[in-house]
Design an enzyme around this catalytic site. Structure first.
Site, PDB file in Angstrom:
ATOM      1  N   SER A 116       0.792  -1.234   0.000  1.00 18.23           N
ATOM      2  CA  SER A 116       0.000   0.000   0.000  1.00 18.23           C
ATOM      3  C   SER A 116       0.825   1.284   0.000  1.00 18.23           C
ATOM      4  O   SER A 116       0.252   2.376  -0.031  1.00 18.23           O
ATOM      5  CB  SER A 116      -0.948   0.013   1.198  1.00 18.23           C
ATOM      6  OG  SER A 116      -2.032  -0.862   0.972  1.00 18.23           O
TER       7      SER A 116
ATOM      8  N   LYS B 211      -0.085   3.834  -2.549  1.00 18.89           N
ATOM      9  CA  LYS B 211      -1.116   4.866  -2.403  1.00 18.89           C
ATOM     10  C   LYS B 211      -0.538   6.271  -2.238  1.00 18.89           C
ATOM     11  O   LYS B 211      -1.260   7.259  -2.377  1.00 18.89           O
ATOM     12  CB  LYS B 211      -2.033   4.500  -1.237  1.00 18.89           C
ATOM     13  CG  LYS B 211      -2.914   3.301  -1.583  1.00 18.89           C
ATOM     14  CD  LYS B 211      -3.541   2.646  -0.380  1.00 18.89           C
ATOM     15  CE  LYS B 211      -4.355   1.418  -0.821  1.00 18.89           C
ATOM     16  NZ  LYS B 211      -4.617   0.470   0.243  1.00 18.89           N
TER      17      LYS B 211
ATOM     18  N   SER C  42      -6.101   3.162   4.454  1.00 16.67           N
ATOM     19  CA  SER C  42      -5.584   2.351   3.351  1.00 16.67           C
ATOM     20  C   SER C  42      -6.702   1.659   2.576  1.00 16.67           C
ATOM     21  O   SER C  42      -6.572   0.504   2.154  1.00 16.67           O
ATOM     22  CB  SER C  42      -4.588   1.307   3.876  1.00 16.67           C
ATOM     23  OG  SER C  42      -3.718   0.889   2.850  1.00 16.67           O
TER      24      SER C  42
ATOM     25  N   LYS D 278       2.759   6.465   5.432  1.00 23.28           N
ATOM     26  CA  LYS D 278       1.900   5.370   4.965  1.00 23.28           C
ATOM     27  C   LYS D 278       2.434   4.011   5.378  1.00 23.28           C
ATOM     28  O   LYS D 278       3.636   3.751   5.299  1.00 23.28           O
ATOM     29  CB  LYS D 278       1.776   5.421   3.436  1.00 23.28           C
ATOM     30  CG  LYS D 278       0.755   4.455   2.862  1.00 23.28           C
ATOM     31  CD  LYS D 278      -0.657   4.907   3.146  1.00 23.28           C
ATOM     32  CE  LYS D 278      -1.690   3.853   2.793  1.00 23.28           C
ATOM     33  NZ  LYS D 278      -1.712   2.744   3.760  1.00 23.28           N
TER      34      LYS D 278
END
Length: 388
Positions: free
Chosen positions: A63, A66, A118, A225
């Site tokens: 992720s 992202k 997420s 993140k």
């Protein structure tokens, strides 16, 4: 050439007078180790990579993808747009915001769900809204990666679920993060610990808590993140700001990432403080001033190896008539680390030059390990006194 020779002569003589010798300079920082398969640490302001472990190795990033999804959406979309949740987004596997089919939510709120929780459903909805399709949005992602010099990166989707041909590297993700953190919308989102979002079709608002534990356990943390898939394992990007300096750390496949990130950020702040080399408005000779400030992260030992080399324009050129007078090259060990414009005093272009957040006091730099740099600033003034 004459100015360069004068500069080195002045630096040599003045440093000798100040008693700066190799014995008085700190040694290189100690080695840093992590549990990660790949890692990178970057100074956000300068983009300098301060630490790298297999930093260019292409790997699955989960992720962390992202980060690119968010910045592409911010730069190409309208934050107030209402995004409709389509069939592809509804019920997307993996982490989710549990958005309903046909539900509408602003792009701005979806970005919070994307980065804090997420949400893979948010990623797909954003991609289809901005790019028209997953493939169209992936094209925009790869276009941005190419623009940023992410040579070991290729995106296939906006969420980071394992997929053939979808990969990046620790250094590339560090570059991307440094770029994204310069965007005020992105920075505000990723530092948010909790976000309340209205959902008119539900009985209550959505309350999203950020999954990034660094925001709670590391002083000054302000992003970025988390990520995990079975193939990528644990991935993490964190950022923190201290004394006006922002660093970002990246680890890929790291079973002990919270500890590693704390150690990496500590390492960067301790050994590579952001030091001011020149200040906007500094005199650069008779009727000449510097058009921007320049700060650079470096060890005390590296600071002793900085040189400054002016390169002036010839009279009569169009740029000269507009008030430009050349550039000041900043070098470390002969390698250029940046340039600063030189203008005629009173030039209207000075008003548009980039200002640094770093400020000098009457007695030297306001913060950081700036003793040597302040002396170098004096050297710079002496150089132009001697050469004009």
């Amino acid at each position: 050439m004459r100015r360069t020779i004068v500069l080195w002569i002045v630096i040599g003589s003045l440093l000798a007078g100040w008693g700066v010798t190799p014995a008085a300079v700190k040694a290189e920082p100690p080695a840093l180790s992590t549990y990660a398969e790949a890692a990178s640490l970057i100074d956000v302001t300068s983009g300098r990579i301060l630490y790298s472990k297999q930093g260019d190795k292409p790997m699955k990033i989960a992720s962390l993808t992202k980060v690119m999804t968010a910045i592409v959406a911010i730069e190409n979309g309208n934050l107030s747009d209402m995004v409709k949740i389509g069939q592809s987004a509804f019920g997307k596997e993996g982490s989710s915001l549990y958005l309903k089919l046909g539900e509408e939510m602003s792009l701005h709120h979806l970005l919070y769900g994307l980065m804090l929780r997420s949400g893979n459903d948010a990623a797909v909805a954003i991609a289809e809204h901005i790019g028209g399709s997953i493939e169209g949005f992936a094209f925009l992602m790869n276009q941005k990666a190419q623009e940023l010099g992410m040579d070991n990166t290729h995106f296939m989707n906006p969420h980071g679920l394992d997929m053939e041909g979808h990969y990046s590297s620790a250094n590339d993700m560090a570059k991307l993060t440094a770029y994204a953190l310069k965007n005020s919308v992105f920075q505000e989102i990723v530092k948010t610990k909790t976000k309340r979002v209205p959902r008119p079709e539900e009985k209550w608002d959505a309350v999203w808590n950020n999954k990034n534990r660094m925001l709670n356990i590391y002083p000054g943390a302000d992003g970025v993140k988390t990520g995990y898939t079975k193939q990528a394992k644990r991935t993490l990007i964190s950022s923190a700001t201290r004394d006006g300096q922002q660093l970002a750390a990246v680890t890929l496949n790291d079973p002990n990432d919270w500890l590693d990130h704390s150690n990496m950020l500590d390492y960067g702040f301790r050994h590579y403080p952001l030091q001011p080399l020149v200040k906007q408005g500094d005199k650069a000779g008779d009727g000449l001033v510097l058009g921007a400030s320049f700060n650079y992260p470096m060890t005390d030992e590296e600071a002793a190896r900085i040189a400054m080399e002016p390169e002036l324009l010839q009279e009569g050129t169009a740029s000269y008539r507009l008030g430009e007078r050349g550039i000041l090259k900043l070098l470390m060990d002969g390698q250029m680390i940046g340039t600063v414009p030189i203008y005629a005093e009173g030039s209207p272009q000075l008003a548009t030059s980039v200002r640094s957040a770093f400020r000098f006091t009457e007695d030297g730099p306001a913060s950081g390990n700036g003793g040597f740099i302040y002396r170098l600033k004096q050297v710079w003034s002496a150089l132009f006194t001697l050469s004009h």
